[in-house]
Design a protein around this motif. Structure first.
Motif, PDB file in Angstrom:
ATOM      1  N   ARG A   1       0.829  -1.201   0.000  1.00  0.00           N
ATOM      2  CA  ARG A   1       0.000   0.000   0.000  1.00  0.00           C
ATOM      3  C   ARG A   1       0.865   1.253   0.000  1.00  0.00           C
ATOM      4  O   ARG A   1       1.949   1.279   0.569  1.00  0.00           O
ATOM      5  CB  ARG A   1      -0.910  -0.015   1.221  1.00  0.00           C
ATOM      6  CG  ARG A   1      -1.856  -1.202   1.217  1.00  0.00           C
ATOM      7  CD  ARG A   1      -2.581  -1.331   2.527  1.00  0.00           C
ATOM      8  NE  ARG A   1      -3.287  -2.599   2.585  1.00  0.00           N
ATOM      9  CZ  ARG A   1      -3.889  -3.060   3.657  1.00  0.00           C
ATOM     10  NH1 ARG A   1      -3.871  -2.357   4.778  1.00  0.00           N
ATOM     11  NH2 ARG A   1      -4.503  -4.227   3.630  1.00  0.00           N
ATOM     12  N   LEU A   2       0.345   2.279  -0.641  1.00  0.00           N
ATOM     13  CA  LEU A   2       1.087   3.527  -0.789  1.00  0.00           C
ATOM     14  C   LEU A   2       0.297   4.662  -0.159  1.00  0.00           C
ATOM     15  O   LEU A   2      -0.886   4.846  -0.459  1.00  0.00           O
ATOM     16  CB  LEU A   2       1.329   3.817  -2.272  1.00  0.00           C
ATOM     17  CG  LEU A   2       2.069   5.119  -2.599  1.00  0.00           C
ATOM     18  CD1 LEU A   2       3.524   5.018  -2.152  1.00  0.00           C
ATOM     19  CD2 LEU A   2       1.985   5.408  -4.096  1.00  0.00           C
ATOM     20  N   ARG A   3       0.950   5.422   0.703  1.00  0.00           N
ATOM     21  CA  ARG A   3       0.308   6.572   1.319  1.00  0.00           C
ATOM     22  C   ARG A   3       0.269   7.730   0.331  1.00  0.00           C
ATOM     23  O   ARG A   3       1.287   8.105  -0.253  1.00  0.00           O
ATOM     24  CB  ARG A   3       1.061   6.996   2.581  1.00  0.00           C
ATOM     25  CG  ARG A   3       1.057   5.963   3.694  1.00  0.00           C
ATOM     26  CD  ARG A   3      -0.345   5.626   4.163  1.00  0.00           C
ATOM     27  NE  ARG A   3      -1.073   6.797   4.624  1.00  0.00           N
ATOM     28  CZ  ARG A   3      -1.017   7.262   5.866  1.00  0.00           C
ATOM     29  NH1 ARG A   3      -0.258   6.661   6.776  1.00  0.00           N
ATOM     30  NH2 ARG A   3      -1.718   8.319   6.215  1.00  0.00           N
TER      31      ARG A   3
ATOM     32  N   PHE B 286      -5.035  13.598  -6.271  1.00  0.00           N
ATOM     33  CA  PHE B 286      -4.210  12.740  -5.428  1.00  0.00           C
ATOM     34  C   PHE B 286      -2.753  12.896  -5.849  1.00  0.00           C
ATOM     35  O   PHE B 286      -2.449  13.021  -7.041  1.00  0.00           O
ATOM     36  CB  PHE B 286      -4.593  11.265  -5.589  1.00  0.00           C
ATOM     37  CG  PHE B 286      -5.922  10.894  -5.016  1.00  0.00           C
ATOM     38  CD1 PHE B 286      -6.073  10.654  -3.652  1.00  0.00           C
ATOM     39  CD2 PHE B 286      -7.037  10.758  -5.837  1.00  0.00           C
ATOM     40  CE1 PHE B 286      -7.296  10.286  -3.121  1.00  0.00           C
ATOM     41  CE2 PHE B 286      -8.266  10.393  -5.315  1.00  0.00           C
ATOM     42  CZ  PHE B 286      -8.396  10.164  -3.950  1.00  0.00           C
ATOM     43  N   ALA B 287      -1.862  12.846  -4.865  1.00  0.00           N
ATOM     44  CA  ALA B 287      -0.429  12.866  -5.140  1.00  0.00           C
ATOM     45  C   ALA B 287       0.300  12.397  -3.892  1.00  0.00           C
ATOM     46  O   ALA B 287      -0.294  12.252  -2.813  1.00  0.00           O
ATOM     47  CB  ALA B 287       0.037  14.268  -5.535  1.00  0.00           C
ATOM     48  N   LEU B 288       1.595  12.158  -4.044  1.00  0.00           N
ATOM     49  CA  LEU B 288       2.424  11.876  -2.883  1.00  0.00           C
ATOM     50  C   LEU B 288       2.534  13.136  -2.033  1.00  0.00           C
ATOM     51  O   LEU B 288       2.636  14.247  -2.573  1.00  0.00           O
ATOM     52  CB  LEU B 288       3.816  11.429  -3.320  1.00  0.00           C
ATOM     53  CG  LEU B 288       3.912  10.122  -4.111  1.00  0.00           C
ATOM     54  CD1 LEU B 288       5.320   9.948  -4.663  1.00  0.00           C
ATOM     55  CD2 LEU B 288       3.537   8.940  -3.243  1.00  0.00           C
ATOM     56  N   ASP B 289       2.531  12.977  -0.733  1.00  0.00           N
ATOM     57  CA  ASP B 289       2.682  14.135   0.146  1.00  0.00           C
ATOM     58  C   ASP B 289       4.019  14.829  -0.094  1.00  0.00           C
ATOM     59  O   ASP B 289       4.127  16.054  -0.006  1.00  0.00           O
ATOM     60  CB  ASP B 289       2.574  13.684   1.606  1.00  0.00           C
ATOM     61  CG  ASP B 289       2.467  14.860   2.571  1.00  0.00           C
ATOM     62  OD1 ASP B 289       2.003  15.938   2.136  1.00  0.00           O
ATOM     63  OD2 ASP B 289       2.833  14.700   3.743  1.00  0.00           O
ATOM     64  N   SER B 290       5.031  14.051  -0.444  1.00  0.00           N
ATOM     65  CA  SER B 290       6.365  14.605  -0.685  1.00  0.00           C
ATOM     66  C   SER B 290       6.514  15.217  -2.071  1.00  0.00           C
ATOM     67  O   SER B 290       7.501  15.899  -2.352  1.00  0.00           O
ATOM     68  CB  SER B 290       7.421  13.508  -0.506  1.00  0.00           C
ATOM     69  OG  SER B 290       7.173  12.438  -1.414  1.00  0.00           O
ATOM     70  N   SER B 291       5.547  14.964  -2.960  1.00  0.00           N
ATOM     71  CA  SER B 291       5.616  15.481  -4.328  1.00  0.00           C
ATOM     72  C   SER B 291       4.199  15.806  -4.797  1.00  0.00           C
ATOM     73  O   SER B 291       3.598  15.062  -5.572  1.00  0.00           O
ATOM     74  CB  SER B 291       6.263  14.444  -5.256  1.00  0.00           C
ATOM     75  OG  SER B 291       6.332  14.917  -6.580  1.00  0.00           O
TER      76      SER B 291
END
Length: 292
Positions: free
Chosen positions: A210-212, A222-227
């Motif tokens: 799973r991916l946060r 939706f996107a990565l919190d870091s990007s």
């Protein structure tokens, strides 16, 4: 074995469609009324008769989905999925043998076919389910009832010259108020690494689990919190806010024929979590049923 009859949890037709689209194939039922009839069957039996055995209700649901043939293909697999999820949301796991053993999975597939060909009755299937089930912790679960529709989203990642490239993709969304989307597997594989638009899906590394993610309400993406800019998936409708913040944490569940993204802490996330155990526990049986 006794059951709390008043608290049986039943699947909706929308949930069965969600299971079919995310795990079997991305297709809607060709006979929606036949699916509605199938999912209503165990509810009616429980309400109008003295049947209080959960496994018999699961078997009746499975039998009706197989024989009503609501989907163009994959009805036996969808029937097993529905029985599995019905038992899961009521505190049982349809697999009592060690996970590395194919014995029970093979028997599950044969049992489905036996009912489909009238070699077994639904009652015999229910007895088999009971013999191959193990009690588990009953999840905190709230049913969702809305339908899953096809919509167009925008996926953006880096092109070959490191410029942003955007592509329209087909996704599954529900009615307003629910908190999940179904996305193509190649997008699910690309979200952690980018380059979906310039790579074949077979070349993309599969996420280890799973991916946060983060859902940005103002821009509906939706996107990565870091990007937060790239890669990103912009969806055509607003998902419900989980707080007063402008963002909500979400999780990508990379399993099945379409991957699921759900907002954390919602019934949709719990449903996705439960469905994510399918491949590990009855995946072999589903694979065997493809050719049966």
């Amino acid at each position: 074995m006794t059951f709390d009859v008043a608290k049986f949890r039943f699947l909706t037709a929308a949930q069965v469609i969600r299971l079919h689209r995310s795990i079997i194939m991305n297709a809607q039922p060709t006979q929606p009324s036949m699916l509605e009839s199938a999912v209503q069957s165990p509810i009616n039996i429980n309400y109008y008769t003295t049947q209080q055995n959960m496994f018999q209700l699961a078997a009746k649901l499975s039998e009706k989905i197989m024989k009503n043939h609501a989907f163009q293909d994959g009805n036996k697999r969808t029937a097993l999925l529905a029985a599995y999820m019905f038992l899961r949301i009521n505190g049982y796991k349809l697999q009592s043998a060690p996970l590395q053993s194919n014995t029970v999975n093979g028997s599950l597939a044969n049992a489905q076919v036996a009912v489909c060909t009238n070699a077994w009755t639904a009652e015999q299937l229910g007895q088999f389910y009971q013999q191959t089930s193990t009690a588990i912790e009953r999840p905190c679960y709230a049913a969702t009832t809305r339908a899953c529709h096809t919509a167009t989203a925008e996926f953006t990642d880096l092109g070959p010259d490191d410029t942003l490239v955007t592509k329209d993709i087909s996704i599954g969304v529900s009615d307003p108020g629910e908190a999940y989307v179904l996305i193509p597997t190649e997008v699910g594989y690309a979200l952690p690494v980018g380059n979906c638009l310039t790579s074949s899906s077979s070349a993309l590394p599969k996420p280890p689990g799973r991916l946060r993610l983060m859902y940005y309400h103002d821009t509906q993406h939706f996107a990565l919190d870091s990007s937060p800019v790239c890669p990103r998936l912009v969806i055509p409708q607003q998902l419900p806010r989980q707080s007063t913040a402008k963002t909500s944490p979400a999780t990508l569940y990379p399993y099945g024929e379409m991957h699921t993204i759900a907002l954390d802490g919602t019934p949709d996330a719990e449903f996705a979590h439960l469905a994510s155990t399918v491949e590990q526990e009855i995946g072999d049986a589903l694979d065997q049923l493809k050719d049966m």
